[in-house]
Motif scaffolding. Sequence first.
Motif, PDB file in Angstrom:
ATOM      1  N   ALA A  96       6.950  -4.620   6.158  1.00 57.90           N
ATOM      2  CA  ALA A  96       5.562  -4.253   6.463  1.00 57.90           C
ATOM      3  C   ALA A  96       4.613  -4.717   5.361  1.00 57.90           C
ATOM      4  O   ALA A  96       3.610  -5.393   5.619  1.00 57.90           O
ATOM      5  CB  ALA A  96       5.456  -2.745   6.648  1.00 57.90           C
ATOM      6  N   ILE A  97       4.939  -4.388   4.127  1.00 55.07           N
ATOM      7  CA  ILE A  97       3.983  -4.690   3.048  1.00 55.07           C
ATOM      8  C   ILE A  97       3.843  -6.209   2.873  1.00 55.07           C
ATOM      9  O   ILE A  97       2.745  -6.723   2.649  1.00 55.07           O
ATOM     10  CB  ILE A  97       4.371  -3.972   1.726  1.00 55.07           C
ATOM     11  N   GLY A  98       4.939  -6.926   3.049  1.00 56.35           N
ATOM     12  CA  GLY A  98       4.883  -8.390   2.935  1.00 56.35           C
ATOM     13  C   GLY A  98       4.032  -8.994   4.034  1.00 56.35           C
ATOM     14  O   GLY A  98       3.265  -9.938   3.796  1.00 56.35           O
ATOM     15  N   ARG A 149      -8.784   1.107 -19.436  1.00 58.26           N
ATOM     16  CA  ARG A 149      -9.495   1.239 -18.145  1.00 58.26           C
ATOM     17  C   ARG A 149     -11.011   1.149 -18.288  1.00 58.26           C
ATOM     18  O   ARG A 149     -11.715   0.911 -17.307  1.00 58.26           O
ATOM     19  CB  ARG A 149      -9.146   2.571 -17.482  1.00 58.26           C
ATOM     20  N   ALA A 150     -11.533   1.396 -19.491  1.00 57.70           N
ATOM     21  CA  ALA A 150     -12.991   1.348 -19.675  1.00 57.70           C
ATOM     22  C   ALA A 150     -13.498  -0.102 -19.608  1.00 57.70           C
ATOM     23  O   ALA A 150     -14.674  -0.343 -19.385  1.00 57.70           O
ATOM     24  CB  ALA A 150     -13.371   1.988 -20.999  1.00 57.70           C
ATOM     25  N   LYS A 151     -12.586  -1.053 -19.808  1.00 56.17           N
ATOM     26  CA  LYS A 151     -12.981  -2.464 -19.735  1.00 56.17           C
ATOM     27  C   LYS A 151     -12.592  -2.996 -18.367  1.00 56.17           C
ATOM     28  O   LYS A 151     -11.424  -3.020 -18.027  1.00 56.17           O
ATOM     29  CB  LYS A 151     -12.265  -3.276 -20.827  1.00 56.17           C
ATOM     30  N   HIS A 182       4.195  -0.108 -10.256  1.00 61.61           N
ATOM     31  CA  HIS A 182       4.299   0.574  -8.952  1.00 61.61           C
ATOM     32  C   HIS A 182       4.717  -0.376  -7.836  1.00 61.61           C
ATOM     33  O   HIS A 182       4.256  -0.228  -6.706  1.00 61.61           O
ATOM     34  CB  HIS A 182       2.966   1.194  -8.532  1.00 61.61           C
ATOM     35  N   THR A 183       5.544  -1.371  -8.121  1.00 67.29           N
ATOM     36  CA  THR A 183       5.912  -2.308  -7.056  1.00 67.29           C
ATOM     37  C   THR A 183       6.984  -1.654  -6.179  1.00 67.29           C
ATOM     38  O   THR A 183       8.154  -1.603  -6.546  1.00 67.29           O
ATOM     39  CB  THR A 183       6.435  -3.631  -7.650  1.00 67.29           C
ATOM     40  N   THR A 184       6.548  -1.123  -5.018  1.00 65.72           N
ATOM     41  CA  THR A 184       7.457  -0.363  -4.160  1.00 65.72           C
ATOM     42  C   THR A 184       8.510  -1.276  -3.551  1.00 65.72           C
ATOM     43  O   THR A 184       8.177  -2.329  -3.018  1.00 65.72           O
ATOM     44  CB  THR A 184       6.669   0.330  -3.031  1.00 65.72           C
ATOM     45  N   GLN A 185       9.749  -0.829  -3.563  1.00 68.78           N
ATOM     46  CA  GLN A 185      10.912  -1.621  -3.115  1.00 68.78           C
ATOM     47  C   GLN A 185      10.810  -3.021  -3.734  1.00 68.78           C
ATOM     48  O   GLN A 185      11.256  -4.000  -3.139  1.00 68.78           O
ATOM     49  CB  GLN A 185      11.021  -1.695  -1.582  1.00 68.78           C
ATOM     50  N   PRO A 197      -4.053 -10.724  -6.669  1.00 71.69           N
ATOM     51  CA  PRO A 197      -4.951 -10.175  -7.694  1.00 71.69           C
ATOM     52  C   PRO A 197      -5.291  -8.713  -7.386  1.00 71.69           C
ATOM     53  O   PRO A 197      -5.306  -8.313  -6.224  1.00 71.69           O
ATOM     54  CB  PRO A 197      -6.207 -11.048  -7.595  1.00 71.69           C
ATOM     55  N   TYR A 198      -5.555  -7.972  -8.432  1.00 75.50           N
ATOM     56  CA  TYR A 198      -5.775  -6.523  -8.276  1.00 75.50           C
ATOM     57  C   TYR A 198      -7.221  -6.161  -7.967  1.00 75.50           C
ATOM     58  O   TYR A 198      -7.498  -5.179  -7.315  1.00 75.50           O
ATOM     59  CB  TYR A 198      -5.336  -5.809  -9.554  1.00 75.50           C
ATOM     60  N   ARG A 199      -8.189  -6.961  -8.463  1.00 75.70           N
ATOM     61  CA  ARG A 199      -9.583  -6.515  -8.353  1.00 75.70           C
ATOM     62  C   ARG A 199     -10.546  -7.707  -8.274  1.00 75.70           C
ATOM     63  O   ARG A 199     -10.145  -8.862  -8.453  1.00 75.70           O
ATOM     64  CB  ARG A 199      -9.965  -5.662  -9.543  1.00 75.70           C
TER      65      ARG A 199
HETATM   66  C1  LIG Z   1       3.413   5.629  -3.446  1.00 75.83           C
HETATM   67  C2  LIG Z   1       2.724   4.461  -4.106  1.00 75.83           C
HETATM   68  C3  LIG Z   1       3.167   3.183  -3.777  1.00 75.83           C
HETATM   69  C4  LIG Z   1       2.557   2.062  -4.365  1.00 75.83           C
HETATM   70  N1  LIG Z   1       3.026   0.833  -4.041  1.00 75.83           N
HETATM   71  C5  LIG Z   1       2.514  -0.262  -4.624  1.00 75.83           C
HETATM   72  C6  LIG Z   1       3.048  -1.557  -4.360  1.00 75.83           C
HETATM   73  O1  LIG Z   1       4.002  -1.704  -3.596  1.00 75.83           O
HETATM   74  N2  LIG Z   1       2.499  -2.628  -4.993  1.00 75.83           N
HETATM   75  C7  LIG Z   1       1.458  -2.475  -5.858  1.00 75.83           C
HETATM   76  O2  LIG Z   1       0.996  -3.491  -6.390  1.00 75.83           O
HETATM   77  N3  LIG Z   1       0.933  -1.255  -6.137  1.00 75.83           N
HETATM   78  C8  LIG Z   1       1.427  -0.156  -5.544  1.00 75.83           C
HETATM   79  N4  LIG Z   1       0.905   1.095  -5.824  1.00 75.83           N
HETATM   80  C9  LIG Z   1      -0.103   1.196  -6.873  1.00 75.83           C
HETATM   81  C10 LIG Z   1      -1.441   1.716  -6.483  1.00 75.83           C
HETATM   82  O3  LIG Z   1      -2.180   0.764  -5.772  1.00 75.83           O
HETATM   83  C11 LIG Z   1      -2.096   2.122  -7.822  1.00 75.83           C
HETATM   84  O4  LIG Z   1      -1.438   3.304  -8.226  1.00 75.83           O
HETATM   85  C12 LIG Z   1      -3.571   2.360  -7.722  1.00 75.83           C
HETATM   86  O5  LIG Z   1      -4.222   1.133  -7.494  1.00 75.83           O
HETATM   87  C13 LIG Z   1      -4.116   3.038  -8.970  1.00 75.83           C
HETATM   88  O6  LIG Z   1      -3.770   2.323 -10.133  1.00 75.83           O
HETATM   89  P1  LIG Z   1      -3.104   3.073 -11.400  1.00 75.83           P
HETATM   90  O7  LIG Z   1      -1.895   3.832 -10.906  1.00 75.83           O
HETATM   91  O8  LIG Z   1      -2.905   2.033 -12.457  1.00 75.83           O
HETATM   92  O9  LIG Z   1      -4.162   4.145 -11.854  1.00 75.83           O
HETATM   93  P2  LIG Z   1      -5.385   3.991 -12.882  1.00 75.83           P
HETATM   94  O10 LIG Z   1      -6.170   2.762 -12.595  1.00 75.83           O
HETATM   95  O11 LIG Z   1      -4.867   4.187 -14.260  1.00 75.83           O
HETATM   96  O12 LIG Z   1      -6.215   5.227 -12.477  1.00 75.83           O
HETATM   97  C14 LIG Z   1      -5.821   6.556 -12.847  1.00 75.83           C
HETATM   98  C15 LIG Z   1      -7.016   7.462 -12.702  1.00 75.83           C
HETATM   99  O13 LIG Z   1      -8.052   7.051 -13.606  1.00 75.83           O
HETATM  100  C16 LIG Z   1      -9.242   6.735 -12.882  1.00 75.83           C
HETATM  101  N5  LIG Z   1      -9.866   5.562 -13.501  1.00 75.83           N
HETATM  102  C17 LIG Z   1      -9.358   4.315 -13.565  1.00 75.83           C
HETATM  103  N6  LIG Z   1     -10.204   3.494 -14.244  1.00 75.83           N
HETATM  104  C18 LIG Z   1     -11.242   4.248 -14.618  1.00 75.83           C
HETATM  105  C19 LIG Z   1     -12.433   3.981 -15.364  1.00 75.83           C
HETATM  106  N7  LIG Z   1     -12.713   2.788 -15.840  1.00 75.83           N
HETATM  107  N8  LIG Z   1     -13.291   5.007 -15.548  1.00 75.83           N
HETATM  108  C20 LIG Z   1     -13.013   6.254 -15.056  1.00 75.83           C
HETATM  109  N9  LIG Z   1     -11.905   6.555 -14.372  1.00 75.83           N
HETATM  110  C21 LIG Z   1     -11.031   5.576 -14.132  1.00 75.83           C
HETATM  111  C22 LIG Z   1      -8.796   6.465 -11.444  1.00 75.83           C
HETATM  112  O14 LIG Z   1      -9.826   6.713 -10.491  1.00 75.83           O
HETATM  113  C23 LIG Z   1      -7.655   7.440 -11.300  1.00 75.83           C
HETATM  114  O15 LIG Z   1      -8.091   8.733 -10.994  1.00 75.83           O
HETATM  115  C24 LIG Z   1       1.492   2.233  -5.264  1.00 75.83           C
HETATM  116  C25 LIG Z   1       1.059   3.524  -5.580  1.00 75.83           C
HETATM  117  C26 LIG Z   1       1.660   4.631  -5.014  1.00 75.83           C
HETATM  118  C27 LIG Z   1       1.158   6.012  -5.386  1.00 75.83           C
END
Ligand SMILES: Cc1cc2nc3c(=O)[nH]c(=O)nc-3n(C[C@H](O)[C@H](O)[C@H](O)COP(=O)(O)OP(=O)(O)OC[C@H]3O[C@@H](n4cnc5c(N)ncnc54)[C@H](O)[C@@H]3O)c2cc1C
Length: 322
Positions: A96-98, A149-151, A182-185, A197-199
């Motif tokens: 699914a994710i792929g 995260r602030a940057k 957090h790379t699931t499976q 890319p993430y963002r």
């Molecule tokens: C069950 C599960 C499965 C997942 N599977 C995958 C996957 O298969 N592949 C994949 O790539 N990712 C996966 N993810 C990752 C998911 O997309 C990330 O957890 C999500 O994008 C948040 O990133 P982070 O965990 O690094 O949290 P962070 O970015 O560290 O955020 C943590 C908290 O801080 C806050 N925050 C972040 N930056 C700032 C800022 N600058 N100022 C103020 N607050 C801030 C956020 O809002 C949040 O509340 C999965 C996550 C879960 C829970």
Amino acid sequence: MPRSAAEYINSVRDGRVVYYRGKRVDDITTHPIIGIAVRHAADLFDVKNRLYDDPNYGRISRYFKVPRNTNDLLERYKLIYEDTLRFDGLFNIVQAIGSDALFSLMIVARKVDRKYGTNYYDRVMKYYEYVVKNDLAIAVAQTDVKGNRAKRPPHEQEDRDMYLRVVEVRDDGIVVNGAKIHTTQGGPVANEVIVLPYRAMVEGDRDYAVAFAVPANTKGLKFIVRPVLEYDGNPNAVNAASRFEVESLTIFDHVFVPWDRVFMFREWDLAGQLAWTFATYHRFTAISYRAATANLYLGAALYAARLMGLRMHHTLGIGWFR
Ligand SMILES: Cc1cc2nc3c(=O)[nH]c(=O)nc-3n(C[C@H](O)[C@H](O)[C@H](O)COP(=O)(O)OP(=O)(O)OC[C@H]3O[C@@H](n4cnc5c(N)ncnc54)[C@H](O)[C@@H]3O)c2cc1C
């Protein structure tokens, strides 16, 4: 060719580099913890009616059917919902994710090609054909470790590897460095890893605007599996004793990617669109399996209530009485 569960299990014994609790795992299929996630993934390949006849690609997994209208989306919803119920409420993410990533790449690659005169769409379709014809299991590594995260723009991080980036450009491809979380499976259980890319990015982030796919046993790729605390060391585990999905910190240590597997390279202004389009497809997948999970929880609550002699208070609509 569609694969059986046994064929899938054999395919992940390929020398990939996996660590669990600090130790290298030689064979993930027989590992006491990761082996459970392998068997859960394998179960998908033995599901009856898993395949359909595609006019272009022949008999392939329904997960790879490109949704083109509301009916296709409803079918995809049903597929995910029913598989989640089939596997005791735990979704089986390996195709699914792929497919979510491939669908989003199909859309965004065309946009990048129109703007930059590149040929990413053809590469994506060639790779899609390879995936569907070989019935592969795929993980998606999108979330970077991110550092401070602030940057926001990746290039402002003090440690330049906090977001995955291109460190070398060669005639035959690129070399990337970084780590995804957090790379699931992730790799431990998949055949391939698609990296997105993430963002959204700014011009200074050009080297971070990259998307590609690599086999899970590629040199320089390492998977550090998060300890499965819901089972490992938990004598009361019930559902988790037979099923869970593992997730990894996925390290790219100078990983080489040939050009035909590169789907975005420095087109920084469209990186955000790719991140968002994948996330939109993947939210659809997530709400589909969560609907099934919610139904199981509600059913369990109802069953427990009945066992305790409680009946629903119909006149109020909510609340219980004996
Ligand atoms: C069950 C599960 C499965 C997942 N599977 C995958 C996957 O298969 N592949 C994949 O790539 N990712 C996966 N993810 C990752 C998911 O997309 C990330 O957890 C999500 O994008 C948040 O990133 P982070 O965990 O690094 O949290 P962070 O970015 O560290 O955020 C943590 C908290 O801080 C806050 N925050 C972040 N930056 C700032 C800022 N600058 N100022 C103020 N607050 C801030 C956020 O809002 C949040 O509340 C999965 C996550 C879960 C829970």
